[in-house]
Scaffold this motif. Structure first.
Motif, PDB file in Angstrom:
ATOM      1  N   ARG A  94      -0.003  11.892   1.324  1.00  0.00           N
ATOM      2  CA  ARG A  94      -1.060  12.532   0.935  1.00  0.00           C
ATOM      3  C   ARG A  94      -1.850  11.405   0.184  1.00  0.00           C
ATOM      4  O   ARG A  94      -3.306  11.781   0.097  1.00  0.00           O
ATOM      5  N   TRP A  95      -1.585  10.569  -0.200  1.00  0.00           N
ATOM      6  CA  TRP A  95      -2.403   9.411  -0.909  1.00  0.00           C
ATOM      7  C   TRP A  95      -2.809   8.461  -0.074  1.00  0.00           C
ATOM      8  O   TRP A  95      -3.640   7.379  -0.425  1.00  0.00           O
ATOM      9  N   GLN A  96      -2.542   8.374   1.119  1.00  0.00           N
ATOM     10  CA  GLN A  96      -2.926   7.224   2.104  1.00  0.00           C
ATOM     11  C   GLN A  96      -4.617   7.421   2.491  1.00  0.00           C
ATOM     12  O   GLN A  96      -5.054   6.142   2.652  1.00  0.00           O
ATOM     13  N   ASN A  97      -5.351   8.542   2.250  1.00  0.00           N
ATOM     14  CA  ASN A  97      -6.496   8.455   2.854  1.00  0.00           C
ATOM     15  C   ASN A  97      -7.596   9.026   1.960  1.00  0.00           C
ATOM     16  O   ASN A  97      -8.627   9.045   2.080  1.00  0.00           O
ATOM     17  N   ASN A  98      -7.073   9.641   0.827  1.00  0.00           N
ATOM     18  CA  ASN A  98      -7.979  10.014  -0.302  1.00  0.00           C
ATOM     19  C   ASN A  98      -7.323   9.933  -1.566  1.00  0.00           C
ATOM     20  O   ASN A  98      -6.082   9.358  -1.651  1.00  0.00           O
ATOM     21  N   SER A  99      -7.631  10.853  -2.377  1.00  0.00           N
ATOM     22  CA  SER A  99      -7.158  10.730  -3.864  1.00  0.00           C
ATOM     23  C   SER A  99      -6.070  11.691  -3.877  1.00  0.00           C
ATOM     24  O   SER A  99      -5.173  11.904  -4.961  1.00  0.00           O
ATOM     25  N   PRO A 156       0.736  -1.109  -0.133  1.00  0.00           N
ATOM     26  CA  PRO A 156      -0.120  -0.103   0.078  1.00  0.00           C
ATOM     27  C   PRO A 156       0.835   1.401   0.108  1.00  0.00           C
ATOM     28  O   PRO A 156       0.522   2.201  -0.827  1.00  0.00           O
ATOM     29  N   PHE A 157       1.888   1.381   0.601  1.00  0.00           N
ATOM     30  CA  PHE A 157       2.652   2.583   0.658  1.00  0.00           C
ATOM     31  C   PHE A 157       3.520   2.761  -0.554  1.00  0.00           C
ATOM     32  O   PHE A 157       3.860   3.686  -1.151  1.00  0.00           O
TER      33      PHE A 157
END
Length: 442
Positions: free
Chosen positions: A396-401, A332-333
């Protein structure tokens, strides 16, 4: 002396023709509400400023200065034609979605000539639709999972095994991506022939953003010569494979699909198609690999978190055990790093199209026949759409677009009918590359 006279006459002819062209265009343009901007010098326009900007580490000022002065949609003149630049996400989406309706594919002569008239980039209509679908069928998730991932893992390992204490990362990344693409398209493993072909490709790509006149540009002249050598080499392969296919000996690759298809492609058409796909799979992905390492090196916390993720994956496997699809899906990261690298690096900075009719948008008119450029780069690096847009921040991409805008403004692979068919393959190649890099080297 006769040669100098010929060159003089040619320059004079071009100059007079260009002046006449400008007079006609500007007289018509006065009747339309064009986007604000400057057409620069006759014939050259602002081409030299654009090329100079993109040869630096920071090409943004070319667009930044004009957006600040004229707004997010502005007029310029590059590569011999008046061009409307869009740094506006809504306009870009409108351009992409109206492919074949209001806009058609159109690229500068330097790119068109070097890729060939039968390349996927320049195809139109139903033929483009069929060939785009064919290309995607060789780079979709199931094909990558069942067939390509093992080759990606093997070739990345093979190259890293040969690394010494000091390597030129960009050069090594180019070797990896070129050999992966050659393997996918024509089933060749790395050898002297593939390396010789790659060196010619370097010269071809250098000619993309030049003035397409061999008389004035030595870079373009070298690129044309290299393109001829590439075409000759690929023609030999196509002829040999055609004979093998006719005798019943077949391989499971893109070239076989082109030979066996119902379209009855000529050798020249197949060569043009392969030339463009090799460029697409080679230059862009290798640059992304290199820049990902650069950004991670400059962001130690991101590098540490990435390494932790891949060490966990590697701890469950033996030293030489290859990555599997489940491993790729357990990163994921890494996908955050991939997204942020694509956003900041912007290897596909935008796309060229041509207006098929007068088009009204945002209160302006784009005249029929004018070229437009939808700039993805300008949107991705706009603080109105991404917080601290010019900083590398994979979290910045972990929780949204990743964006602050309500609409989708992240288009690293384009969109519409010409969405890059190798988008998933590029992500997998970068992920596998980063896995082996951070688990084997410090």
């Amino acid at each position: 002396m006769a040669g100098l006279t010929l060159v003089y006459d040619l320059v004079l002819y071009i100059s007079i023709s260009t002046i006449i062209f400008f007079i006609i265009k500007r007289s018509r343009s006065r009747r339309l509400r064009l986007p604000p901007g400057s057409l620069g010098l006759p014939f050259l326009g602002e081409t030299l400023q654009l090329i100079a900007a993109y040869k630096t580490e920071n090409p943004e000022p070319f667009i930044d200065v004009r957006v600040k002065r004229f707004g997010s949609i502005f007029t310029t003149h590059i590569f011999g034609e008046p061009t409307v630049f869009s740094a506006d996400p809504e306009t870009n989406r409108f351009i992409l979605q109206n492919e074949g309706k209001l806009f058609e594919c159109s690229y500068p002569g330097s790119i068109s000539n070097l890729l060939g008239k039968h390349s996927l980039l320049l195809m139109k209509g139903s033929l483009h639709k069929r060939m785009h679908s064919l290309t995607m069928s060789f780079a979709n998730s199931s094909i990558i999972r069942d067939h390509l991932l093992v080759d990606i893992d093997r070739l990345v390992r093979l190259h890293m095994d040969s690394w010494t204490d000091r390597v030129l990362l960009m050069e090594e990344a180019k070797k990896i991506t070129f050999e992966l693409t050659v393997k996918q398209l024509m089933s060749f493993d790395p050898n002297e022939w593939t390396e010789s072909l790659r060196k010619e490709y370097v010269l071809v790509i250098e000619g993309f953003f030049t003035v397409p006149l061999p008389i004035f540009s030595t870079t373009y002249r070298r690129a044309i010569q290299a393109r001829t050598k590439v075409a000759e080499a690929l023609s030999l392969v196509v002829r040999q494979r055609r004979k093998e296919s006719e005798s019943g000996e077949r391989k499971n690759d893109m070239l076989e699909a082109l030979l066996a298809g119902d379209d009855g492609f000529s050798d020249e058409e197949i060569v043009d198609f392969l030339v463009a796909l090799l460029v697409a799979g080679y230059e862009t992905t290798s640059t992304i690999m290199t820049l990902a390492v650069k950004f991670l090196t400059e962001t130690p916390l991101a590098l540490a978190q990435l390494k932790e993720e891949h060490d966990e994956i590697r701890a469950k496997k033996s030293k030489q055990e290859p990555l599997e699809w489940n491993d790729y899906k357990s990163m994921p990261f890494t996908q955050c790093v991939v997204n942020e690298t694509l956003r900041v690096a912007n290897i596909i900075s935008g796309v060229f199209r041509r207006a098929m009719t007068d088009i009204n948008i945002k209160g302006y008119t784009i005249p029929k026949g004018w070229r437009v450029f939808a700039s993805f780069r300008a949107v991705h690096l706009d603080h109105d759409h991404f917080k601290d847009a010019r900083s590398f921040n994979p979290w910045r991409w972990q929780n949204n677009s990743g964006a602050t805008s309500p609409v989708n403004v992240f288009t690293p692979f384009g969109g519409g009918p010409r969405l890059c068919p190798g988008y998933e393959l590029a992500r997998v190649e970068l992920s596998v590359f980063l896995h082996h890099l951070v688990t084997r080297f410090s």
